[in-house]
Design a protein around this motif. Structure first.
Motif, PDB file in Angstrom:
ATOM      1  N   ALA A  70       0.826  -1.207   0.000  1.00 39.32           N
ATOM      2  CA  ALA A  70       0.000   0.000   0.000  1.00 39.32           C
ATOM      3  C   ALA A  70       0.862   1.259   0.000  1.00 39.32           C
ATOM      4  O   ALA A  70       0.401   2.337  -0.375  1.00 39.32           O
ATOM      5  CB  ALA A  70      -0.929   0.002   1.214  1.00 39.32           C
ATOM      6  N   LEU A  71       2.119   1.096   0.421  1.00 41.43           N
ATOM      7  CA  LEU A  71       3.032   2.238   0.420  1.00 41.43           C
ATOM      8  C   LEU A  71       3.596   2.531  -0.976  1.00 41.43           C
ATOM      9  O   LEU A  71       4.049   3.638  -1.246  1.00 41.43           O
ATOM     10  CB  LEU A  71       4.216   1.966   1.359  1.00 41.43           C
ATOM     11  N   LEU A  72       3.584   1.524  -1.875  1.00 37.78           N
ATOM     12  CA  LEU A  72       4.275   1.652  -3.151  1.00 37.78           C
ATOM     13  C   LEU A  72       3.789   2.840  -3.979  1.00 37.78           C
ATOM     14  O   LEU A  72       4.580   3.656  -4.446  1.00 37.78           O
ATOM     15  CB  LEU A  72       4.124   0.366  -3.970  1.00 37.78           C
ATOM     16  N   GLU A  73       2.476   2.938  -4.179  1.00 35.03           N
ATOM     17  CA  GLU A  73       1.940   4.034  -4.993  1.00 35.03           C
ATOM     18  C   GLU A  73       2.228   5.372  -4.342  1.00 35.03           C
ATOM     19  O   GLU A  73       2.599   6.339  -5.011  1.00 35.03           O
ATOM     20  CB  GLU A  73       0.434   3.861  -5.195  1.00 35.03           C
ATOM     21  N   ALA A  74       2.080   5.418  -3.013  1.00 39.03           N
ATOM     22  CA  ALA A  74       2.326   6.670  -2.296  1.00 39.03           C
ATOM     23  C   ALA A  74       3.778   7.107  -2.442  1.00 39.03           C
ATOM     24  O   ALA A  74       4.062   8.292  -2.670  1.00 39.03           O
ATOM     25  CB  ALA A  74       1.960   6.509  -0.825  1.00 39.03           C
ATOM     26  N   MET A  75       4.707   6.167  -2.330  1.00 41.44           N
ATOM     27  CA  MET A  75       6.129   6.498  -2.383  1.00 41.44           C
ATOM     28  C   MET A  75       6.561   6.946  -3.769  1.00 41.44           C
ATOM     29  O   MET A  75       7.379   7.848  -3.916  1.00 41.44           O
ATOM     30  CB  MET A  75       6.961   5.290  -1.947  1.00 41.44           C
ATOM     31  N   GLN A  76       6.000   6.306  -4.799  1.00 43.70           N
ATOM     32  CA  GLN A  76       6.447   6.588  -6.156  1.00 43.70           C
ATOM     33  C   GLN A  76       5.653   7.706  -6.823  1.00 43.70           C
ATOM     34  O   GLN A  76       6.211   8.575  -7.485  1.00 43.70           O
ATOM     35  CB  GLN A  76       6.345   5.316  -7.007  1.00 43.70           C
ATOM     36  N   GLU A  77       4.324   7.686  -6.644  1.00 44.07           N
ATOM     37  CA  GLU A  77       3.460   8.618  -7.367  1.00 44.07           C
ATOM     38  C   GLU A  77       2.984   9.787  -6.516  1.00 44.07           C
ATOM     39  O   GLU A  77       2.350  10.704  -7.035  1.00 44.07           O
ATOM     40  CB  GLU A  77       2.237   7.859  -7.916  1.00 44.07           C
ATOM     41  N   PHE A  78       3.224   9.745  -5.212  1.00 48.49           N
ATOM     42  CA  PHE A  78       2.768  10.788  -4.291  1.00 48.49           C
ATOM     43  C   PHE A  78       1.244  10.956  -4.355  1.00 48.49           C
ATOM     44  O   PHE A  78       0.720  12.076  -4.313  1.00 48.49           O
ATOM     45  CB  PHE A  78       3.480  12.116  -4.569  1.00 48.49           C
ATOM     46  N   GLU A  79       0.563   9.823  -4.463  1.00 44.36           N
ATOM     47  CA  GLU A  79      -0.887   9.811  -4.462  1.00 44.36           C
ATOM     48  C   GLU A  79      -1.351   8.419  -4.078  1.00 44.36           C
ATOM     49  O   GLU A  79      -0.572   7.457  -4.121  1.00 44.36           O
ATOM     50  CB  GLU A  79      -1.452  10.194  -5.838  1.00 44.36           C
ATOM     51  N   VAL A  80      -2.611   8.304  -3.665  1.00 48.74           N
ATOM     52  CA  VAL A  80      -3.196   7.000  -3.367  1.00 48.74           C
ATOM     53  C   VAL A  80      -4.519   6.882  -4.105  1.00 48.74           C
ATOM     54  O   VAL A  80      -5.171   7.881  -4.403  1.00 48.74           O
ATOM     55  CB  VAL A  80      -3.421   6.791  -1.846  1.00 48.74           C
ATOM     56  N   THR A  81      -4.894   5.638  -4.410  1.00 51.28           N
ATOM     57  CA  THR A  81      -6.158   5.378  -5.105  1.00 51.28           C
ATOM     58  C   THR A  81      -7.034   4.519  -4.222  1.00 51.28           C
ATOM     59  O   THR A  81      -6.595   3.489  -3.693  1.00 51.28           O
ATOM     60  CB  THR A  81      -5.902   4.670  -6.450  1.00 51.28           C
ATOM     61  N   PHE A  82      -8.288   4.952  -4.061  1.00 53.29           N
ATOM     62  CA  PHE A  82      -9.247   4.185  -3.260  1.00 53.29           C
ATOM     63  C   PHE A  82     -10.611   4.302  -3.925  1.00 53.29           C
ATOM     64  O   PHE A  82     -11.068   5.398  -4.233  1.00 53.29           O
ATOM     65  CB  PHE A  82      -9.318   4.714  -1.824  1.00 53.29           C
ATOM     66  N   GLY A  83     -11.225   3.144  -4.141  1.00 57.31           N
ATOM     67  CA  GLY A  83     -12.554   3.152  -4.753  1.00 57.31           C
ATOM     68  C   GLY A  83     -12.584   3.766  -6.139  1.00 57.31           C
ATOM     69  O   GLY A  83     -13.575   4.389  -6.534  1.00 57.31           O
ATOM     70  N   GLY A  84     -11.493   3.599  -6.874  1.00 60.52           N
ATOM     71  CA  GLY A  84     -11.441   4.131  -8.227  1.00 60.52           C
ATOM     72  C   GLY A  84     -11.136   5.608  -8.330  1.00 60.52           C
ATOM     73  O   GLY A  84     -11.071   6.163  -9.431  1.00 60.52           O
ATOM     74  N   GLN A  85     -10.925   6.261  -7.202  1.00 60.57           N
ATOM     75  CA  GLN A  85     -10.609   7.693  -7.208  1.00 60.57           C
ATOM     76  C   GLN A  85      -9.207   7.931  -6.657  1.00 60.57           C
ATOM     77  O   GLN A  85      -8.777   7.265  -5.710  1.00 60.57           O
ATOM     78  CB  GLN A  85     -11.637   8.477  -6.373  1.00 60.57           C
ATOM     79  N   THR A  86      -8.502   8.872  -7.257  1.00 57.59           N
ATOM     80  CA  THR A  86      -7.128   9.173  -6.861  1.00 57.59           C
ATOM     81  C   THR A  86      -7.099  10.400  -5.962  1.00 57.59           C
ATOM     82  O   THR A  86      -7.750  11.413  -6.249  1.00 57.59           O
ATOM     83  CB  THR A  86      -6.254   9.418  -8.104  1.00 57.59           C
TER      84      THR A  86
END
Length: 344
Positions: free
Chosen positions: A141-157
């Motif tokens: 769950a940290l991967l997207e946050a660390m690389q893209e500086f964003e998180v996705t939940f329920g299809g929304q970023t």
């Protein structure tokens, strides 16, 4: 401070020398604030600040009691940024760090709707304590946050606050019940920093300063906008083509199938990828700026090669059995790779 080295055209030149000096001095002041609480560990503190200036994340490894958590907390106090500590445990779920949707009701219309409730990941500085004690599902769950500086939940970023700085800690002992970080996630950390024991003099000072009633007061010295400006300036620091070639040769020499360094062929299973070269150049630029220079020199690259390559060069079984580490590989690379003719 070293003398300023004149650069080619860049956004650095658009800023006044006085304003630049004020910003750079604040980094030194930041280090001084941390040292009010943390005794010794000068190199460790510098490497953490370099990672912050380069806009990357750090993995800190050390045995219990070496003030890893205290160091990160003190840094957050001196930065005047939002800070959250996440204690990673075997039962931690991804939604515990990212957030989840909760059902709410509009009191005017009576309609119900789902609202995203942000998790502790939505802060400027995140202390991921004992990150290797949680299962891979939560680690990922940290991967997207660390690389893209964003998180996705329920299809929304959802974009994360900037600056965004993760400092993860792990314990090199007591490996029972832990989940070693996969190589893909390790590579997301800009630097892998190992914290050792203090010297005899430092340990005496620690015992003296931490067992009384007096506590140091940490003053915020730099804010979010200034940090973002420093991160932008860091990317504008100059590096010569010869030094970029030197970095390329060093990274390529870590790969057993293409290297000419016999030490690598004997001890290394997998070498570093292009991201290692990017990390080495960025951190060398940050170190140059930290030292008051606006151009990278060879010393910057050689110094930062250790925490950059430490987790990106995978040793083979023979190396593990003989206690040969990736730092030993870096030693050999520095000896073997031809230095630029200018040797700057």
């Amino acid at each position: 401070m070293h003398n300023i080295i004149v650069l080619k055209k860049s956004t650095i030149l658009e800023r006044s020398e006085n304003n630049l000096k004020i910003l750079i001095d604040k980094i030194s002041l930041l280090k001084s604030e941390i040292q009010k609480v943390i005794v010794g560990q000068d190199v460790i503190i510098e490497e953490i600040l370099i990672a912050l200036m380069a806009g990357g994340h750090c993995l800190l490894e050390g045995v219990p009691g070496l003030a890893k958590t205290l160091m990160v907390r003190t840094l957050s106090e001196a930065l005047a940024l939002s800070f959250r500590r996440i204690q990673f445990t075997p039962d931690l779920m991804p939604t515990d760090i990212v957030g989840t949707e909760i059902l709410e009701e509009d009191h005017v219309t009576g309609k119900r709707f789902f609202k995203f409730n942000k998790g502790p990941l939505f802060a400027n500085i995140i202390l991921a304590d004992e990150v290797n004690r949680t299962p891979p599902k939560t680690q990922s769950a940290l991967l997207e946050a660390m690389q893209e500086f964003e998180v996705t939940f329920g299809g929304q970023t959802y974009p994360l606050d900037r600056p965004f700085f993760i400092l993860a800690t792990q314990n090199p002992i007591e490996q029972a019940g832990t989940y070693p970080l996969p190589e893909a996630q390790l590579d997301r950390f800009l630097l892998y920093i190992k914290i050792g024991y203090p010297t005899a003099a430092e340990e005496t000072q620690i015992l003296s300063s931490t067992t009384g009633s007096k506590k140091a007061t940490i003053n915020p010295v730099i804010g979010a906008e200034e940090i973002k400006e420093l991160q932008a300036i860091t990317r504008d620091v100059s590096i010569s083509d010869d030094l970029i070639t030197y970095v390329s040769e060093m990274i390529r020499a870590t790969r057993p199938e293409t290297t000419t360094v016999n030490f690598v062929k004997e001890w290394v299973r997998w070498g570093a990828g292009p991201r290692a070269g990017q990390a080495l150049i960025l951190t060398a630029k940050a170190r140059a700026l930290f030292k008051g220079r606006y151009a990278v020199i060879l010393e910057d690259l050689q110094t930062m090669a250790y925490p950059v390559l430490r987790h990106r060069v995978l040793m083979n079984f023979k190396a593990e059995a003989e206690n040969v580490s990736s730092d030993n590989v870096t030693d050999e690379l520095i000896k073997a790779i031809s230095k630029p003719k200018a040797n700057i």
